[in-house]
Design a protein around this motif. Structure first.
Motif, PDB file in Angstrom:
ATOM      1  N   VAL A   8      19.564-121.754 -94.269  1.00 19.87           N
ATOM      2  CA  VAL A   8      18.311-121.228 -93.704  1.00 19.87           C
ATOM      3  C   VAL A   8      18.386-121.650 -92.112  1.00 19.87           C
ATOM      4  CG1 VAL A   8      16.002-121.582 -93.529  1.00 19.87           C
ATOM      5  CG2 VAL A   8      17.055-120.992 -95.691  1.00 19.87           C
ATOM      6  N   GLY A  98       8.370-107.511 -89.866  1.00 23.13           N
ATOM      7  CA  GLY A  98       9.138-108.170 -90.765  1.00 23.13           C
ATOM      8  C   GLY A  98      10.152-109.228 -90.065  1.00 23.13           C
ATOM      9  N   GLY A  99      10.557-109.114 -89.179  1.00 25.95           N
ATOM     10  CA  GLY A  99      11.758-110.174 -88.601  1.00 25.95           C
ATOM     11  C   GLY A  99      10.747-111.367 -88.220  1.00 25.95           C
ATOM     12  N   PHE A 101       8.026-112.412 -89.310  1.00 26.35           N
ATOM     13  CA  PHE A 101       7.603-113.048 -90.712  1.00 26.35           C
ATOM     14  C   PHE A 101       8.766-113.854 -91.435  1.00 26.35           C
ATOM     15  CE2 PHE A 101       7.067-113.086 -95.248  1.00 26.35           C
ATOM     16  CZ  PHE A 101       6.044-113.751 -95.328  1.00 26.35           C
ATOM     17  N   ILE A 102       9.696-113.328 -91.496  1.00 22.21           N
ATOM     18  CA  ILE A 102      11.024-113.937 -91.839  1.00 22.21           C
ATOM     19  C   ILE A 102      11.285-115.131 -91.127  1.00 22.21           C
ATOM     20  CG2 ILE A 102      13.513-113.688 -92.186  1.00 22.21           C
ATOM     21  CD1 ILE A 102      12.920-110.910 -93.229  1.00 22.21           C
ATOM     22  N   ALA A 105       8.767-117.914 -92.042  1.00 25.99           N
ATOM     23  CA  ALA A 105       8.983-118.378 -93.181  1.00 25.99           C
ATOM     24  C   ALA A 105      10.212-119.556 -93.192  1.00 25.99           C
ATOM     25  CB  ALA A 105       9.398-117.243 -94.399  1.00 25.99           C
ATOM     26  N   MET A 106      11.453-119.081 -92.592  1.00 28.72           N
ATOM     27  CA  MET A 106      12.490-119.851 -92.295  1.00 28.72           C
ATOM     28  C   MET A 106      11.940-121.311 -91.573  1.00 28.72           C
ATOM     29  SD  MET A 106      15.894-117.922 -91.664  1.00 28.72           S
ATOM     30  CE  MET A 106      15.268-116.712 -90.230  1.00 28.72           C
TER      31      MET A 106
END
Length: 128
Positions: A8, A98-99, A101-102, A105-106
């Protein structure tokens, strides 16, 4: 868990490094934006400094994440950049969320993986 954290960290570092460099070299084409999103981005670019500052923050924090130096500091510095990217997509360009959010999250995952580094920042001193 250490392998997941490593993966990650490298992925997030690579992601922000690439997007930071892209702000200077523009090797990734920008997707079409709604009129509101395009107007907002145009205003940021017209400041003449803000997008360059964001790019520098992304490049420096991306390198720090990849080489695993000053990790807690890099994550703290990167957080507002990712939060604003998330909010930009949430309110002005939902199709591209989407990107963002990812990446958020990371960042949160790495915050939790490095929780002991932040404990002293989260303690409240009580006056007796």
């Amino acid at each position: 868990m250490k392998k997941v954290t490593l993966i990650v960290r490298i992925l997030l570092g690579s992601l922000v490094l690439i997007f930071g460099i892209n702000k200077f070299l523009q090797f990734i084409p920008n997707p079409p934006l709604s009129s509101e999103a395009a107007e907002f981005m145009s205003a940021l670019i017209k400041t003449g400094y803000l997008m360059n500052a964001v790019a520098i923050v992304e490049i420096v924090t991306g390198i720090l994440l990849i080489i695993n130096r000053l990790l807690p500091l890099a994550l703290l510095i990167l957080f507002p950049v990712l939060l604003n990217a998330f909010w930009f997509h949430l309110f002005l360009d939902p199709a591209g969320i989407g990107g963002a959010f990812i990446a958020m999250a990371m960042n949160h995952f790495l915050f939790l993986a490095n929780k002991p580094s932040y404990i002293h920042l989260l303690k409240f001193k009580q006056n007796n």
